[in-house]
Design a protein around this motif. Structure first.
Motif, mmCIF file in Angstrom:
data_model
loop_
_atom_site.group_PDB
_atom_site.id
_atom_site.type_symbol
_atom_site.label_atom_id
_atom_site.label_comp_id
_atom_site.label_asym_id
_atom_site.label_seq_id
_atom_site.Cartn_x
_atom_site.Cartn_y
_atom_site.Cartn_z
ATOM 1 N N SER A 60 0.817 -1.210 0.000
ATOM 2 C CA SER A 60 0.000 0.000 0.000
ATOM 3 C C SER A 60 0.851 1.261 0.000
ATOM 4 O O SER A 60 0.397 2.324 -0.410
ATOM 5 C CB SER A 60 -0.933 0.008 1.218
ATOM 6 N N MET A 61 2.080 1.146 0.485
ATOM 7 C CA MET A 61 2.958 2.313 0.578
ATOM 8 C C MET A 61 4.393 1.856 0.309
ATOM 9 O O MET A 61 5.011 1.212 1.153
ATOM 10 C CB MET A 61 2.847 2.958 1.954
ATOM 11 N N PHE A 62 4.915 2.159 -0.870
ATOM 12 C CA PHE A 62 6.272 1.770 -1.228
ATOM 13 C C PHE A 62 7.232 2.869 -0.771
ATOM 14 O O PHE A 62 7.263 3.960 -1.338
ATOM 15 C CB PHE A 62 6.373 1.554 -2.738
ATOM 16 N N VAL A 63 7.968 2.570 0.285
ATOM 17 C CA VAL A 63 8.899 3.550 0.863
ATOM 18 C C VAL A 63 10.276 2.904 0.914
ATOM 19 O O VAL A 63 10.717 2.405 1.961
ATOM 20 C CB VAL A 63 8.453 3.997 2.264
ATOM 21 N N PRO A 64 10.987 2.871 -0.207
ATOM 22 C CA PRO A 64 12.287 2.207 -0.240
ATOM 23 C C PRO A 64 13.402 3.098 0.294
ATOM 24 O O PRO A 64 13.249 4.321 0.407
ATOM 25 C CB PRO A 64 12.486 1.952 -1.739
ATOM 26 N N ASN A 65 14.518 2.487 0.615
ATOM 27 C CA ASN A 65 15.730 3.241 0.908
ATOM 28 C C ASN A 65 16.880 2.595 0.136
ATOM 29 O O ASN A 65 16.732 1.529 -0.471
ATOM 30 C CB ASN A 65 16.026 3.293 2.410
ATOM 31 N N LYS A 66 18.022 3.248 0.143
ATOM 32 C CA LYS A 66 19.137 2.770 -0.674
ATOM 33 C C LYS A 66 19.644 1.415 -0.180
ATOM 34 O O LYS A 66 20.034 0.556 -0.986
ATOM 35 C CB LYS A 66 20.270 3.788 -0.676
ATOM 36 N N ARG A 67 19.638 1.227 1.125
ATOM 37 C CA ARG A 67 20.102 -0.051 1.659
ATOM 38 C C ARG A 67 19.254 -1.203 1.123
ATOM 39 O O ARG A 67 19.789 -2.261 0.763
ATOM 40 C CB ARG A 67 20.049 -0.013 3.185
ATOM 41 N N TRP A 68 17.933 -1.005 1.070
ATOM 42 C CA TRP A 68 17.056 -2.065 0.567
ATOM 43 C C TRP A 68 17.298 -2.290 -0.924
ATOM 44 O O TRP A 68 17.410 -3.433 -1.382
ATOM 45 C CB TRP A 68 15.594 -1.692 0.818
ATOM 46 N N ALA A 69 17.379 -1.206 -1.701
ATOM 47 C CA ALA A 69 17.573 -1.338 -3.146
ATOM 48 C C ALA A 69 18.913 -2.001 -3.459
ATOM 49 O O ALA A 69 18.996 -2.914 -4.296
ATOM 50 C CB ALA A 69 17.484 0.035 -3.802
ATOM 51 N N ASP A 70 19.973 -1.557 -2.789
ATOM 52 C CA ASP A 70 21.285 -2.181 -3.003
ATOM 53 C C ASP A 70 21.274 -3.632 -2.544
ATOM 54 O O ASP A 70 21.862 -4.508 -3.199
ATOM 55 C CB ASP A 70 22.367 -1.416 -2.233
ATOM 56 N N GLY A 71 20.592 -3.894 -1.436
ATOM 57 C CA GLY A 71 20.511 -5.259 -0.925
ATOM 58 C C GLY A 71 19.801 -6.194 -1.888
ATOM 59 O O GLY A 71 20.180 -7.359 -2.054
ATOM 60 N N LEU A 72 18.768 -5.680 -2.549
ATOM 61 C CA LEU A 72 18.042 -6.500 -3.517
ATOM 62 C C LEU A 72 18.931 -6.817 -4.715
ATOM 63 O O LEU A 72 18.959 -7.951 -5.199
ATOM 64 C CB LEU A 72 16.765 -5.774 -3.962
ATOM 65 N N ARG A 73 19.671 -5.810 -5.191
ATOM 66 C CA ARG A 73 20.574 -6.052 -6.324
ATOM 67 C C ARG A 73 21.616 -7.100 -5.959
ATOM 68 O O ARG A 73 21.885 -8.027 -6.740
ATOM 69 C CB ARG A 73 21.249 -4.750 -6.745
ATOM 70 N N VAL A 74 22.205 -6.987 -4.775
ATOM 71 C CA VAL A 74 23.228 -7.943 -4.343
ATOM 72 C C VAL A 74 22.644 -9.344 -4.206
ATOM 73 O O VAL A 74 23.240 -10.338 -4.659
ATOM 74 C CB VAL A 74 23.858 -7.485 -3.008
ATOM 75 N N ALA A 75 21.454 -9.435 -3.605
ATOM 76 C CA ALA A 75 20.815 -10.752 -3.428
ATOM 77 C C ALA A 75 20.485 -11.389 -4.770
ATOM 78 O O ALA A 75 20.632 -12.608 -4.947
ATOM 79 C CB ALA A 75 19.560 -10.596 -2.575
ATOM 80 N N LEU A 76 20.040 -10.581 -5.730
ATOM 81 C CA LEU A 76 19.759 -11.108 -7.065
ATOM 82 C C LEU A 76 21.039 -11.568 -7.747
ATOM 83 O O LEU A 76 21.072 -12.614 -8.410
ATOM 84 C CB LEU A 76 19.053 -10.046 -7.914
ATOM 85 N N ASP A 77 22.101 -10.782 -7.599
ATOM 86 C CA ASP A 77 23.389 -11.167 -8.195
ATOM 87 C C ASP A 77 23.883 -12.485 -7.601
ATOM 88 O O ASP A 77 24.374 -13.366 -8.328
ATOM 89 C CB ASP A 77 24.433 -10.070 -7.958
ATOM 90 N N GLN A 78 23.752 -12.629 -6.291
ATOM 91 C CA GLN A 78 24.207 -13.857 -5.641
ATOM 92 C C GLN A 78 23.411 -15.064 -6.107
ATOM 93 O O GLN A 78 23.945 -16.173 -6.193
ATOM 94 C CB GLN A 78 24.116 -13.705 -4.117
ATOM 95 N N ALA A 79 22.130 -14.831 -6.407
ATOM 96 C CA ALA A 79 21.275 -15.922 -6.903
ATOM 97 C C ALA A 79 21.378 -16.087 -8.414
ATOM 98 O O ALA A 79 20.711 -16.954 -8.985
ATOM 99 C CB ALA A 79 19.831 -15.658 -6.506
#
Length: 469
Positions: A230-249
């Motif tokens: 209902s409310m997308f409130v991202p921060n850089k840590r989350w966005a960077d963390g998602l990129r890293v997790a995707l890269d690892q997978a």
């Protein structure tokens, strides 16, 4: 294992124009899929069937094919919209006529709200009507016994929120939705999450694990998940963390979400884009300072629109496509409409498409009355109710209900081309078997009934086929 039939109620007619394309939309009932996922983790064998725009008896036959007549447990019927109540009434009547002993449990918090008695009056043959969220109660409701322990809850959302797509009838046709946060807490009177505190976004590691178990690699249109919150409130840590997790997978995922002008910082776009965000549905709503104040979108329209401009520019610089949502609100007039059109025109190069719709008031009479009275202060009047819980309005003396529909189509088609409309819909809502040639044929059958432009069609075809960047 004991079979549980879970039905998402369909609709007898579309919310928008009743044409072929709108009847193709496959809106996933991820709340019902969440309940079914809980049931499976507790040793049951659920199947989730969507009614969409099929006739109730057609969906009932599908339920029979999945063992409805042989199940000793109640069936679940979820009503995702007020537009689905009439369909649900027909479905229950036909199911009970064939299976008099069948018990049907009805849910759907966005419809039921705090008035289960209202829905009870409309669905007298339902055996039980359950308001609110039900993950923690669903096993006991279905079986009469307590649920098993879900286990350790991952950061962001409970494990109960994880969706098991293997339970979906025709699962390969759906573009998946992944719930990444619950709650909102903004206090809007019409919303069931007005008092529910916004949760943190689901942790990147948990999210990627869920994506790995959900996405299919097949010959159909690529799976591109919608991140639901209902409310997308991202921060850089989350966005960077998602990129890293995707890269690892070793995964590359294109995803889409909906956001507000005031909850996404433009400086986050490089990180969000690198993590896979490809489409942002941006709730701009209006570019008229007067209307923004009336909507209570902001206390400072100038600052709001400046921020929207920066966000659009950042999206364009980072190859994130933006579909701008416009809400035609109470009190619209020539000036307010011109202000919005001028702003959109000024930002055309940063906008992939526009979806415009007039405000609709949802809620049972007692719950909607206060909001209708608020709209009346700006010159709005009631026009009609197509069904219980839905009120269409005349926006002002200048813009009646029919005018608002025509105006919405005009705005949408001015900034949305056919090819881009197809790409947006196939990213999230069209069946994954629905190709662009199918779209062109259906579009031609309903010529003139669309909220997009068919001008420059050759260019649109080239764009969709990948010949134009």
């Amino acid at each position: 294992m004991a079979q549980v039939i879970c039905i998402s109620a369909g609709q007898l007619s579309t919310k928008k124009a009743n044409n072929r394309l709108n009847r193709l939309n496959q809106y996933l009932n991820y709340g019902l899929l969440s309940l079914a996922s809980v049931l499976k983790r507790n040793g049951l064998a659920p199947v989730v069937i969507h009614g969409h725009f099929s006739a109730p008896n057609e969906t009932l036959q599908t339920a029979f094919a999945h063992g409805l007549a042989d199940s000793r447990l109640p069936a679940l019927l979820s009503i995702p919209s007020f537009y689905a109540v009439a369909w649900a009434r027909e479905f229950i009547a036909e199911a009970k006529a064939l299976l008099p002993n069948l018990r049907i449990i009805v849910g759907g918090r966005w419809v039921i709200g705090n008035r289960p008695d209202q829905l009870r009056a409309m669905l007298p043959e339902a055996d039980l009507i359950i308001p609110g969220l039900a993950e923690e109660r669903i096993v006991e409701l279905v079986t009469g016994t307590k649920a098993l322990h879900f286990g350790e809850a991952p950061m962001g959302l409970s494990i109960a929120s994880r969706l098991d797509y293997s339970l979906l009838h025709n699962r390969s046709l759906y573009q998946p939705s992944i719930e990444i946060a619950r709650g909102c807490g903004m206090g809007c009177s019409f919303c069931q999450e007005k008092d529910e505190k916004l949760q943190p976004l689901k942790s990147p590691s948990v999210l990627v694990d869920e994506l790995e178990s959900t996405l299919l690699a097949d010959d159909l249109i690529e799976m591109t998940p919608y991140f639901e919150t209902s409310m997308f409130v991202p921060n850089k840590r989350w966005a960077d963390g998602l990129r890293v997790a995707l890269d690892q997978a070793r995964m590359t995922v294109k995803w889409r979400t909906e956001g507000r002008v005031d909850t996404i910082k433009p400086e986050l776009l490089p990180a969000l884009s690198s993590s896979g965000m490809s489409i942002l549905d941006l709730g701009l709503e209006s570019a008229s300072p007067t209307q923004l104040l009336r909507m209570q979108k902001t206390r400072d329209p100038e600052k709001y629109l400046e921020r929207a401009s920066r966000l659009l520019e950042a999206c364009a610089e980072n190859q994130v496509k933006v579909k701008v949502n416009i809400l035609l609100f109470a009190g619209e007039n020539d000036d307010t409409i011109s202000q919005t059109l001028d702003w959109l025109e000024k930002h055309r190069e940063c906008i992939y498409g526009v979806s415009a719709n007039p405000v609709i008031v949802f809620g049972w009479h007692e719950e909607a009355e206060a909001y209708l009275n608020t709209l009346a202060q700006f010159g709005a009047t009631r026009d009609h109710s197509p069904c219980s819980g839905v009120t269409h309005i005349n926006l002002s003396e200048r813009v009646n209900y029919e005018d608002s529909l025509a105006l919405a189509r005009l705005i949408s088609s001015r900034f949305m081309r056919a090819g881009r409309y197809y790409k947006l819909k196939s990213f999230s809502y069209f069946p994954r078997t629905y190709g662009f040639n199918d779209f062109l044929l259906d579009m031609a059958q309903d010529a003139g009934a669309h909220s997009f432009s068919t001008a420059f069609l050759d260019e649109c075809i080239q764009e969709v086929m990948g010949m134009v960047a």
